[in-house]
Write a protein that holds these residues in place. Sequence first.
Motif, PDB file in Angstrom:
ATOM      1  N   PRO A  15     -23.003  -7.052  -0.041  1.00 29.29           N
ATOM      2  CA  PRO A  15     -21.683  -7.672   0.082  1.00 29.29           C
ATOM      3  C   PRO A  15     -21.681  -9.084   0.669  1.00 29.29           C
ATOM      4  O   PRO A  15     -20.616  -9.665   0.855  1.00 29.29           O
ATOM      5  CB  PRO A  15     -20.936  -6.703   1.005  1.00 29.29           C
ATOM      6  N   GLU A  16     -22.855  -9.651   0.941  1.00 35.02           N
ATOM      7  CA  GLU A  16     -22.901 -10.947   1.626  1.00 35.02           C
ATOM      8  C   GLU A  16     -22.848 -12.166   0.710  1.00 35.02           C
ATOM      9  O   GLU A  16     -22.924 -13.287   1.186  1.00 35.02           O
ATOM     10  CB  GLU A  16     -24.153 -11.025   2.503  1.00 35.02           C
ATOM     11  N   PHE A  17     -22.692 -11.963  -0.571  1.00 28.80           N
ATOM     12  CA  PHE A  17     -22.580 -13.098  -1.492  1.00 28.80           C
ATOM     13  C   PHE A  17     -21.141 -13.581  -1.566  1.00 28.80           C
ATOM     14  O   PHE A  17     -20.199 -12.804  -1.405  1.00 28.80           O
ATOM     15  CB  PHE A  17     -23.044 -12.692  -2.898  1.00 28.80           C
ATOM     16  N   ILE A  18     -20.965 -14.854  -1.840  1.00 28.77           N
ATOM     17  CA  ILE A  18     -19.649 -15.420  -2.121  1.00 28.77           C
ATOM     18  C   ILE A  18     -19.540 -15.481  -3.644  1.00 28.77           C
ATOM     19  O   ILE A  18     -20.371 -16.103  -4.301  1.00 28.77           O
ATOM     20  CB  ILE A  18     -19.500 -16.826  -1.512  1.00 28.77           C
ATOM     21  N   ILE A  19     -18.548 -14.820  -4.190  1.00 30.64           N
ATOM     22  CA  ILE A  19     -18.387 -14.762  -5.638  1.00 30.64           C
ATOM     23  C   ILE A  19     -17.237 -15.683  -6.049  1.00 30.64           C
ATOM     24  O   ILE A  19     -16.106 -15.519  -5.585  1.00 30.64           O
ATOM     25  CB  ILE A  19     -18.114 -13.316  -6.119  1.00 30.64           C
ATOM     26  N   ASP A  20     -17.549 -16.649  -6.905  1.00 31.18           N
ATOM     27  CA  ASP A  20     -16.567 -17.611  -7.405  1.00 31.18           C
ATOM     28  C   ASP A  20     -16.863 -17.827  -8.897  1.00 31.18           C
ATOM     29  O   ASP A  20     -17.324 -18.887  -9.295  1.00 31.18           O
ATOM     30  CB  ASP A  20     -16.673 -18.924  -6.624  1.00 31.18           C
ATOM     31  N   ILE A  21     -16.632 -16.795  -9.689  1.00 32.91           N
ATOM     32  CA  ILE A  21     -16.964 -16.840 -11.111  1.00 32.91           C
ATOM     33  C   ILE A  21     -16.023 -17.831 -11.806  1.00 32.91           C
ATOM     34  O   ILE A  21     -14.846 -17.548 -12.017  1.00 32.91           O
ATOM     35  CB  ILE A  21     -16.883 -15.434 -11.750  1.00 32.91           C
ATOM     36  N   LYS A  22     -16.563 -18.981 -12.134  1.00 31.61           N
ATOM     37  CA  LYS A  22     -15.760 -20.084 -12.670  1.00 31.61           C
ATOM     38  C   LYS A  22     -15.087 -19.752 -13.995  1.00 31.61           C
ATOM     39  O   LYS A  22     -13.967 -20.198 -14.247  1.00 31.61           O
ATOM     40  CB  LYS A  22     -16.615 -21.341 -12.836  1.00 31.61           C
ATOM     41  N   TYR A  23     -15.747 -18.985 -14.862  1.00 31.34           N
ATOM     42  CA  TYR A  23     -15.162 -18.705 -16.171  1.00 31.34           C
ATOM     43  C   TYR A  23     -14.133 -17.585 -16.131  1.00 31.34           C
ATOM     44  O   TYR A  23     -13.546 -17.252 -17.154  1.00 31.34           O
ATOM     45  CB  TYR A  23     -16.261 -18.412 -17.199  1.00 31.34           C
ATOM     46  N   ALA A  24     -13.894 -17.016 -14.963  1.00 31.39           N
ATOM     47  CA  ALA A  24     -12.820 -16.042 -14.786  1.00 31.39           C
ATOM     48  C   ALA A  24     -11.519 -16.753 -14.408  1.00 31.39           C
ATOM     49  O   ALA A  24     -10.494 -16.111 -14.218  1.00 31.39           O
ATOM     50  CB  ALA A  24     -13.196 -15.022 -13.726  1.00 31.39           C
ATOM     51  N   THR A  25     -11.582 -18.076 -14.303  1.00 31.05           N
ATOM     52  CA  THR A  25     -10.420 -18.899 -13.964  1.00 31.05           C
ATOM     53  C   THR A  25     -10.341 -20.048 -14.971  1.00 31.05           C
ATOM     54  O   THR A  25     -11.204 -20.186 -15.833  1.00 31.05           O
ATOM     55  CB  THR A  25     -10.567 -19.505 -12.551  1.00 31.05           C
ATOM     56  N   ASP A  26      -9.342 -20.892 -14.818  1.00 36.36           N
ATOM     57  CA  ASP A  26      -9.286 -22.092 -15.666  1.00 36.36           C
ATOM     58  C   ASP A  26      -9.911 -23.291 -14.949  1.00 36.36           C
ATOM     59  O   ASP A  26      -9.866 -24.412 -15.431  1.00 36.36           O
ATOM     60  CB  ASP A  26      -7.856 -22.389 -16.124  1.00 36.36           C
ATOM     61  N   ASN A  27     -10.551 -23.037 -13.794  1.00 33.21           N
ATOM     62  CA  ASN A  27     -11.230 -24.084 -13.033  1.00 33.21           C
ATOM     63  C   ASN A  27     -12.678 -24.223 -13.520  1.00 33.21           C
ATOM     64  O   ASN A  27     -13.625 -23.915 -12.814  1.00 33.21           O
ATOM     65  CB  ASN A  27     -11.191 -23.765 -11.541  1.00 33.21           C
ATOM     66  N   ASN A  28     -12.817 -24.649 -14.778  1.00 36.10           N
ATOM     67  CA  ASN A  28     -14.130 -24.855 -15.381  1.00 36.10           C
ATOM     68  C   ASN A  28     -13.982 -25.916 -16.470  1.00 36.10           C
ATOM     69  O   ASN A  28     -12.863 -26.362 -16.749  1.00 36.10           O
ATOM     70  CB  ASN A  28     -14.694 -23.541 -15.933  1.00 36.10           C
ATOM     71  N   PHE A  29     -15.065 -26.308 -17.086  1.00 38.15           N
ATOM     72  CA  PHE A  29     -14.999 -27.404 -18.046  1.00 38.15           C
ATOM     73  C   PHE A  29     -14.141 -27.102 -19.275  1.00 38.15           C
ATOM     74  O   PHE A  29     -13.664 -28.016 -19.933  1.00 38.15           O
ATOM     75  CB  PHE A  29     -16.406 -27.847 -18.464  1.00 38.15           C
ATOM     76  N   THR A  30     -13.878 -25.838 -19.571  1.00 35.79           N
ATOM     77  CA  THR A  30     -13.044 -25.493 -20.729  1.00 35.79           C
ATOM     78  C   THR A  30     -11.555 -25.602 -20.405  1.00 35.79           C
ATOM     79  O   THR A  30     -10.732 -25.646 -21.309  1.00 35.79           O
ATOM     80  CB  THR A  30     -13.315 -24.054 -21.208  1.00 35.79           C
TER      81      THR A  30
END
Length: 189
Positions: A15-30
């Motif tokens: 559980p010690e990772f920080i998860i920020d999956i960019k493609y699960a949001t619109d905060n990515n190059f697409t």
Amino acid sequence: MSDKDSLVRLLDLDPEFIIDIKYATDNNFTKQRVYNFNDCYLNKDTAILLIKAKKIFKKDGYKVKVWDAYRPIRAQKLLFEIVPIDDFVATPPDMRKPIIFEYSHMNGLSVDITLVDSNGNELEMPTEFDDFTEMAGLGCDKIPPQARKNAEYLKSVMESVGFKAYRNEWWHFNDVVTKATPYSDVEFN
């Protein structure tokens, strides 16, 4: 074993990772949501290697932030339609033909990460995530010294546990220890 069985949720193992999956949001190059899930999934053996690296980073005072891991084939196709440059977005496989499987996001053997300090601030790196310029590769001589030092440290630790850095993206690492498994199009809810 089904595709879903070969992938594990990283936070279920550690559980010690920080998860920020960019493609699960619109905060990515697409500028659009590409995944319908926002958890981090990896091949189980790849996840174990990443946990080994995390322990080294933690001893040195850092946390690992994961931007991308397992990616369904349909998402790979969408990303390649937007940026059809194989040096930055891998050509999606034609699953109707015989294929030799390699390490990839599509089988959970690749991970995109960065490091954060004890206050949660991302370390200075050569570029932002998914930068498609020469600055994203560590061979560029324009990278500021501290950013280069941080990226080289990240690369060194990841390679010490069994990953190989991708030459054009300082954040991208492939598990070259685990035998490549078939690509998957399974999506998690």
